[in-house]
Design a protein around this motif. Structure first.
Motif, PDB file in Angstrom:
ATOM      1  N   MET A   1       0.857  -1.189   0.000  1.00  0.00           N
ATOM      2  CA  MET A   1       0.000   0.000   0.000  1.00  0.00           C
ATOM      3  C   MET A   1       0.896   1.243   0.000  1.00  0.00           C
ATOM      4  N   LEU A   2       0.254   2.431  -0.056  1.00  0.00           N
ATOM      5  CA  LEU A   2       1.023   3.678   0.024  1.00  0.00           C
ATOM      6  C   LEU A   2       1.815   3.779   1.325  1.00  0.00           C
ATOM      7  N   SER A   3       1.370   3.052   2.340  1.00  0.00           N
ATOM      8  CA  SER A   3       2.013   3.145   3.664  1.00  0.00           C
ATOM      9  C   SER A   3       3.362   2.445   3.740  1.00  0.00           C
TER      10      SER A   3
ATOM     11  N   MET B   1      -0.832  -0.947  -4.566  1.00  0.00           N
ATOM     12  CA  MET B   1      -2.258  -0.678  -4.774  1.00  0.00           C
ATOM     13  C   MET B   1      -2.470   0.835  -4.674  1.00  0.00           C
ATOM     14  N   SER B   2      -1.924   1.521  -5.636  1.00  0.00           N
ATOM     15  CA  SER B   2      -2.052   2.985  -5.715  1.00  0.00           C
ATOM     16  C   SER B   2      -1.651   3.380  -7.127  1.00  0.00           C
ATOM     17  N   VAL B   3      -2.134   4.541  -7.542  1.00  0.00           N
ATOM     18  CA  VAL B   3      -1.692   5.002  -8.856  1.00  0.00           C
ATOM     19  C   VAL B   3      -0.328   5.666  -8.726  1.00  0.00           C
ATOM     20  N   ARG B   4      -0.143   6.368  -7.591  1.00  0.00           N
ATOM     21  CA  ARG B   4       1.104   7.109  -7.448  1.00  0.00           C
ATOM     22  C   ARG B   4       2.122   6.242  -6.741  1.00  0.00           C
ATOM     23  N   TYR B   5       3.377   6.683  -6.790  1.00  0.00           N
ATOM     24  CA  TYR B   5       4.444   5.793  -6.324  1.00  0.00           C
ATOM     25  C   TYR B   5       5.535   6.587  -5.616  1.00  0.00           C
TER      26      TYR B   5
ATOM     27  N   VAL C   1      -8.173   2.837 -13.036  1.00  0.00           N
ATOM     28  CA  VAL C   1      -9.332   2.337 -12.275  1.00  0.00           C
ATOM     29  C   VAL C   1      -9.806   3.318 -11.212  1.00  0.00           C
ATOM     30  N   LEU C   2      -8.973   4.296 -10.842  1.00  0.00           N
ATOM     31  CA  LEU C   2      -9.430   5.265  -9.844  1.00  0.00           C
ATOM     32  C   LEU C   2      -9.714   6.645 -10.425  1.00  0.00           C
ATOM     33  N   THR C   3      -9.528   6.777 -11.741  1.00  0.00           N
ATOM     34  CA  THR C   3      -9.666   8.103 -12.365  1.00  0.00           C
ATOM     35  C   THR C   3     -11.023   8.744 -12.066  1.00  0.00           C
TER      36      THR C   3
ATOM     37  N   SER D   1      -4.175  15.501  -5.122  1.00  0.00           N
ATOM     38  CA  SER D   1      -3.028  14.690  -5.563  1.00  0.00           C
ATOM     39  C   SER D   1      -2.131  14.328  -4.387  1.00  0.00           C
ATOM     40  N   ARG D   2      -1.198  15.217  -4.033  1.00  0.00           N
ATOM     41  CA  ARG D   2      -0.323  14.952  -2.898  1.00  0.00           C
ATOM     42  C   ARG D   2      -0.177  16.228  -2.081  1.00  0.00           C
ATOM     43  N   GLY D   3      -0.126  16.076  -0.768  1.00  0.00           N
ATOM     44  CA  GLY D   3      -0.059  17.231   0.115  1.00  0.00           C
ATOM     45  C   GLY D   3       1.144  18.113  -0.139  1.00  0.00           C
TER      46      GLY D   3
ATOM     47  N   PRO E   1      -9.785  13.019   4.697  1.00  0.00           N
ATOM     48  CA  PRO E   1      -8.610  12.184   5.025  1.00  0.00           C
ATOM     49  C   PRO E   1      -8.146  11.275   3.873  1.00  0.00           C
ATOM     50  N   HIS E   2      -7.786  11.869   2.755  1.00  0.00           N
ATOM     51  CA  HIS E   2      -7.237  11.144   1.600  1.00  0.00           C
ATOM     52  C   HIS E   2      -8.149   9.979   1.180  1.00  0.00           C
ATOM     53  N   ILE E   3      -9.329  10.358   0.685  1.00  0.00           N
ATOM     54  CA  ILE E   3     -10.314   9.333   0.294  1.00  0.00           C
ATOM     55  C   ILE E   3     -10.611   9.383  -1.199  1.00  0.00           C
TER      56      ILE E   3
ATOM     57  N   GLY F   1     -11.398  -2.319  -8.206  1.00  0.00           N
ATOM     58  CA  GLY F   1     -10.577  -2.288  -9.423  1.00  0.00           C
ATOM     59  C   GLY F   1      -9.098  -2.207  -9.091  1.00  0.00           C
ATOM     60  N   MET F   2      -8.764  -1.394  -8.101  1.00  0.00           N
ATOM     61  CA  MET F   2      -7.347  -1.242  -7.729  1.00  0.00           C
ATOM     62  C   MET F   2      -6.792  -2.545  -7.135  1.00  0.00           C
ATOM     63  N   ALA F   3      -7.588  -3.160  -6.266  1.00  0.00           N
ATOM     64  CA  ALA F   3      -7.105  -4.392  -5.627  1.00  0.00           C
ATOM     65  C   ALA F   3      -6.951  -5.500  -6.668  1.00  0.00           C
TER      66      ALA F   3
HETATM   67  O1  LIG Z   1      -3.506   8.581  -3.611  1.00  0.00           O
HETATM   68  C1  LIG Z   1      -3.854   7.556  -4.094  1.00  0.00           C
HETATM   69  C2  LIG Z   1      -3.085   6.759  -5.001  1.00  0.00           C
HETATM   70  O2  LIG Z   1      -1.950   7.124  -5.341  1.00  0.00           O
HETATM   71  O3  LIG Z   1      -3.583   5.709  -5.403  1.00  0.00           O
END
Ligand SMILES: O=CC(=O)O
Length: 357
Positions: free
Chosen positions: A65-67, A88-92, A113-115, A270-272, A319-321, A331-333
């Motif tokens: 995950m992003l974490s 499981m994220s679009v960003r990296y 899938v999250l667009t 997008s990102r903080g 909170p980043h939803i 779709g992401m999973a």
């Molecule tokens: O912030 C969400 C993602 O990158 O999937």
């Protein structure tokens, strides 16, 4: 079914480490796969770093995950067996791209899938920030509605749609990729007339992007790539939708915010790190812009009630939803599981981020 929550036993199967349980619809894709030995973080909270590192040795793949920070430490723990990291994220921005490329490990992610989910939320935040949703919902939540002193112009804010008073509406996009373009599509029925964007594309590709957008939405009077100053000055809504990282750090800063229209709103989904929080606090307090809608904030998730942005009446903070719809997360999973499986089997990933060594 092969499942384990601790160290791997030796077997001919490919060991994969999965840092969250992906639920009953998706886990069977992994658990029932004849070639996988699946080690899943057993708890319903962010995976402990020590558990992750302890389980990486000998793994062929990791689904994260992003974490989870994917850096040299994690990659070296996994060692030479590691073929793929699937996030499981679009960003990296939690992945050290140089470190992963140097080791020849593939990186899968979950674009597309999250667009729609993030584009929906971007419009929602533009509406919420403009229409004083924070102050007005708190009136109801605090039981103050019965005593509320209605006045002809109480709680008015800028309208998102075009009107006879504001016949032109300009959307400004910092970053003009898939999510930004999907957000624009949602704004066309609101009567938006102008689209400005900044971004990475070479000047050739940005002019062809502009002309294809113009052809797609003939009601737009102009679609232009512009500099940040012009975007700040002209936009009624600024959408921050560029990737994080050094190049975009604090791209929305005091100088940018000072140029915004007093009736404009800023939306960051997008990102903080793209928005300088201190500058935004000052801007909101001093009325340089109307309001802000943030799904991401620098320093998240450590954003408590005492955070000045949380206290600002015209700043809506979520909170980043962005991708949190049932459809998008399924779709992401699914895509993350497919990337993992393809990577360990040496097949092309359905969504691979191409890395340069
Ligand atoms: O912030 C969400 C993602 O990158 O999937």
């Amino acid at each position: 079914m092969s499942e384990s929550t601790g160290h791997s036993s030796t077997s001919h199967k490919h060991k994969v480490v999965v840092t969250r349980n992906l639920g009953p619809d998706i886990m069977p894709l992994l658990l029932d796969h004849p070639d996988l030995e699946v080690i899943t973080w057993p708890e319903d909270r962010v995976c402990d770093r020590s558990w992750f590192l302890a389980n990486l040795p000998g793994a062929s793949g990791a689904l994260v995950m992003l974490s989870e920070k994917i850096n040299a430490e994690a990659l070296d723990k996994a060692g030479r067996t590691l073929k793929v990291v699937s996030t499981m994220s679009v960003r990296y921005d939690h992945v050290d791209l140089d470190a992963i490329a140097q080791r020849g490990v593939k990186l899968g992610h979950t674009p597309d899938v999250l667009t729609d989910a993030v584009a929906d939320l971007s419009v929602m935040l533009a509406l919420m920030a403009g229409r004083n949703s924070k102050e007005t919902t708190s009136i109801v939540q605090n039981g103050e509605w019965p005593n509320f002193n209605w006045a002809p112009f109480s709680f008015c804010g800028p309208q998102l749609s075009a009107s006879s008073f504001s016949p032109t509406r300009t959307a400004g996009f910092i970053g003009f990729g898939r999510i930004a373009q999907a957000t624009l599509a949602r704004l066309i029925p609101f009567g938006f007339t102008h689209c400005l964007f900044t971004g990475n594309p070479t000047s050739n590709s940005s002019s062809s992007v502009a002309s294809s957008i113009q052809a797609k939405y003939p009601t737009l009077k102009a679609v232009r790539r512009v500099g940040l100053d012009e975007l700040a000055r002209e936009s009624d809504v600024v959408f921050v939708l560029a990737p994080g990282g050094d190049k975009t750090y604090h791209i929305v800063n005091e100088a940018f915010l000072k140029q915004m229209k007093k009736t404009a709103v800023l939306v960051n989904t997008s990102r903080g790190t793209l928005v300088d929080s201190d500058a935004l606090i000052k801007a909101l307090r001093e009325g340089w812009l109307w309001g802000a809608g943030l799904d991401v904030v620098e320093g998240e998730p450590n954003i408590g009630l005492d955070h000045p942005l949380v206290r600002e009446p015209r700043c809506v903070v979520l909170p980043h939803i962005g991708s949190a719809t049932n459809e998008s997360r399924l779709g992401m999973a699914t895509l993350a599981a497919q990337n993992l499986i393809a990577g360990v089997l040496g097949e092309p990933l359905p969504a691979e981020l191409k890395l340069t060594k």
